[in-house]
Design a protein around this motif. Structure first.
Motif, PDB file in Angstrom:
ATOM      1  N   SER A  23       0.986  -1.473   0.370  1.00 58.65           N
ATOM      2  CA  SER A  23      -0.127  -0.177  -0.341  1.00 58.65           C
ATOM      3  C   SER A  23       0.943   1.074  -0.316  1.00 58.65           C
ATOM      4  CB  SER A  23      -0.776  -0.001   1.858  1.00 58.65           C
ATOM      5  OG  SER A  23      -2.141  -0.822   1.389  1.00 58.65           O
ATOM      6  N   ARG A  24      -0.192   2.403  -0.550  1.00 58.93           N
ATOM      7  CA  ARG A  24       0.819   3.919  -0.445  1.00 58.93           C
ATOM      8  C   ARG A  24       0.060   4.952   0.353  1.00 58.93           C
ATOM      9  NH1 ARG A  24       0.140   8.361  -5.509  1.00 58.93           N
ATOM     10  NH2 ARG A  24       1.305   9.600  -4.610  1.00 58.93           N
ATOM     11  N   TYR A  25       0.555   5.224   0.977  1.00 56.93           N
ATOM     12  CA  TYR A  25       0.106   6.001   2.266  1.00 56.93           C
ATOM     13  C   TYR A  25       0.360   7.383   1.758  1.00 56.93           C
ATOM     14  CZ  TYR A  25      -0.127   1.739   4.812  1.00 56.93           C
ATOM     15  OH  TYR A  25      -0.953   0.888   4.493  1.00 56.93           O
ATOM     16  N   LEU A  26      -0.533   8.584   1.962  1.00 53.73           N
ATOM     17  CA  LEU A  26      -0.224   9.426   2.371  1.00 53.73           C
ATOM     18  C   LEU A  26      -1.542  10.756   3.820  1.00 53.73           C
ATOM     19  CD1 LEU A  26      -2.169  10.256  -1.552  1.00 53.73           C
ATOM     20  CD2 LEU A  26       0.519  10.708  -1.164  1.00 53.73           C
ATOM     21  N   VAL A  27      -0.637  11.877   3.550  1.00 53.82           N
ATOM     22  CA  VAL A  27      -1.197  12.491   4.770  1.00 53.82           C
ATOM     23  C   VAL A  27      -2.696  13.645   3.906  1.00 53.82           C
ATOM     24  CG1 VAL A  27      -1.419  14.079   6.631  1.00 53.82           C
ATOM     25  CG2 VAL A  27       0.060  12.239   6.344  1.00 53.82           C
ATOM     26  N   ALA A  28      -3.813  13.338   4.148  1.00 52.48           N
ATOM     27  CA  ALA A  28      -4.256  14.599   3.287  1.00 52.48           C
ATOM     28  C   ALA A  28      -6.146  14.674   4.048  1.00 52.48           C
ATOM     29  CB  ALA A  28      -4.918  14.322   2.104  1.00 52.48           C
ATOM     30  N   ARG A  29      -6.870  15.827   3.683  1.00 51.52           N
ATOM     31  CA  ARG A  29      -7.946  16.103   4.498  1.00 51.52           C
ATOM     32  C   ARG A  29      -8.955  15.049   3.678  1.00 51.52           C
ATOM     33  NH1 ARG A  29      -9.816  19.829   7.920  1.00 51.52           N
ATOM     34  NH2 ARG A  29     -11.823  19.521   6.651  1.00 51.52           N
ATOM     35  N   ALA A  30      -9.948  14.028   4.153  1.00 47.59           N
ATOM     36  CA  ALA A  30     -11.043  13.870   3.597  1.00 47.59           C
ATOM     37  C   ALA A  30     -11.972  14.630   2.874  1.00 47.59           C
ATOM     38  CB  ALA A  30     -12.181  12.794   4.328  1.00 47.59           C
ATOM     39  N   ASP A  31     -11.854  15.952   2.294  1.00 45.48           N
ATOM     40  CA  ASP A  31     -12.792  16.676   1.792  1.00 45.48           C
ATOM     41  C   ASP A  31     -11.741  17.351   0.899  1.00 45.48           C
ATOM     42  OD1 ASP A  31     -11.524  18.151   3.925  1.00 45.48           O
ATOM     43  OD2 ASP A  31     -13.544  19.898   4.157  1.00 45.48           O
ATOM     44  N   ALA A  32     -10.316  16.693   0.537  1.00 50.86           N
ATOM     45  CA  ALA A  32      -9.387  17.267  -0.118  1.00 50.86           C
ATOM     46  C   ALA A  32      -8.777  16.463  -0.561  1.00 50.86           C
ATOM     47  CB  ALA A  32      -8.680  19.126   0.409  1.00 50.86           C
ATOM     48  N   LEU A  33      -9.297  15.477  -1.367  1.00 54.16           N
ATOM     49  CA  LEU A  33      -7.770  14.590  -1.791  1.00 54.16           C
ATOM     50  C   LEU A  33      -7.381  14.753  -2.771  1.00 54.16           C
ATOM     51  CD1 LEU A  33     -11.262  11.785  -1.354  1.00 54.16           C
ATOM     52  CD2 LEU A  33      -9.374  11.856   0.144  1.00 54.16           C
ATOM     53  N   PRO A  34      -6.743  14.713  -2.395  1.00 51.42           N
ATOM     54  CA  PRO A  34      -4.831  14.757  -3.473  1.00 51.42           C
ATOM     55  C   PRO A  34      -4.910  13.399  -4.717  1.00 51.42           C
ATOM     56  CG  PRO A  34      -4.236  13.593  -1.754  1.00 51.42           C
ATOM     57  CD  PRO A  34      -5.612  13.742  -1.328  1.00 51.42           C
ATOM     58  N   LEU A  35      -6.474  12.910  -5.470  1.00 55.17           N
ATOM     59  CA  LEU A  35      -6.422  12.099  -6.441  1.00 55.17           C
ATOM     60  C   LEU A  35      -7.897  12.223  -7.254  1.00 55.17           C
ATOM     61  CD1 LEU A  35      -8.041   9.021  -3.904  1.00 55.17           C
ATOM     62  CD2 LEU A  35      -5.184   9.787  -4.441  1.00 55.17           C
ATOM     63  N   ALA A  36      -7.091  11.938  -8.856  1.00 54.34           N
ATOM     64  CA  ALA A  36      -7.487  11.789 -10.197  1.00 54.34           C
ATOM     65  C   ALA A  36      -9.155  11.790 -10.355  1.00 54.34           C
ATOM     66  CB  ALA A  36      -6.723  11.383 -11.559  1.00 54.34           C
TER      67      ALA A  36
END
Length: 246
Positions: free
Chosen positions: A80-93
């Motif tokens: 798995s790959r892990y990121l730190v981010a908010r649930a209402d601002a996902l750094p995903l396409a």
């Protein structure tokens, strides 16, 4: 584990990794079977990666996202790959996910923003799965842990805690609900030491200690005396609510 009166010598993410119960593998197999594909899955509010590791056998790529760097750092190496981010601002396409799981974390999210993001990043018919487990019961010690949770720690629980205990039944999901057959409980054989490690992960204790109190120290002698040195069956009711993006 530290002694009864000691502060833990490791971070909270490490305690989650060591002492939180794992979810049944059959749960994630069932979710993968309901997803429109097995390419990409996201566990949001991933903590130290328990659900991510369980998803890895079923998806080509698994991503874990959490707002806490401490939690993410505690995740062991794996696929798995892990990121730190908010649930209402996902750094995903847009439209790239087959499945989003949220395990025991929905009450921390700003729901309108999260549901908007879920609709953006899921592909059509992509599955959103809200997973939770209720308050545990202990074989032969009915009411002991429940009293500690409900009465002793009540001043320290956030109001949203009761949504978790209720299986998030009061939350309106963004799309029509879908039934997914899954296991009904998590069961473990634990000693009293295992239970103390688990209780030490509860957020209410973090708040109590920040206020200069430690209810676990007071509760520990009673727990140990009534539990004894044998293993006992600990059971958490498992709840699952799912919906699919149109």
């Amino acid at each position: 584990m530290s002694g009864a009166g000691d502060r833990p010598l490791f971070g909270r993410g490490d305690r989650y990794q060591s002492h939180r119960p794992d979810y049944p593998p059959a749960l994630f197999a069932a979710l993968a079977g309901q997803a429109p594909g097995q390419r990409r899955a996201l566990d949001l509010g991933c903590g130290s990666g328990q659900a991510c590791r369980a998803l890895e056998p079923h998806f080509q790529r698994v991503l874990g996202i959490d707002a806490s760097l401490d939690q993410v750092r505690a995740a062991p190496p794996g696929a798995s790959r892990y990121l730190v981010a908010r649930a209402d601002a996902l750094p995903l396409a847009d439209g790239g996910l087959d499945l989003i799981t949220v395990a025991q974390a929905l009450h921390w999210f700003p729901l309108p923003g999260f549901f908007h993001e879920a609709g953006r990043v899921l592909r059509p018919d992509g599955l959103l799965a809200i997973i939770s487990y209720g308050l545990c019961t202990v074989e032969g010690l009915e009411g002991l842990v429940e009293d500690f949770h409900d009465r002793v720690l009540r001043p320290w629980w956030p109001a949203a805690r009761w949504q978790v205990i209720d299986g998030y039944r009061s939350i309106t999901l963004p799309w029509p609900e879908r039934t997914v057959a899954a296991p009904e409980a998590i069961e473990r054989r634990w000693t009293w030491r295992d239970m103390v490690g688990y209780l030490d992960t509860w957020s209410a204790l973090v708040k109590a200690r920040a206020a200069g109190k430690d209810p676990l120290v007071t509760f520990l002698p009673l727990l140990r005396a009534r539990w004894g040195e044998q293993e006992r069956t600990v059971r958490w009711p498992l709840r699952l609510r799912c919906c699919a993006r149109p």
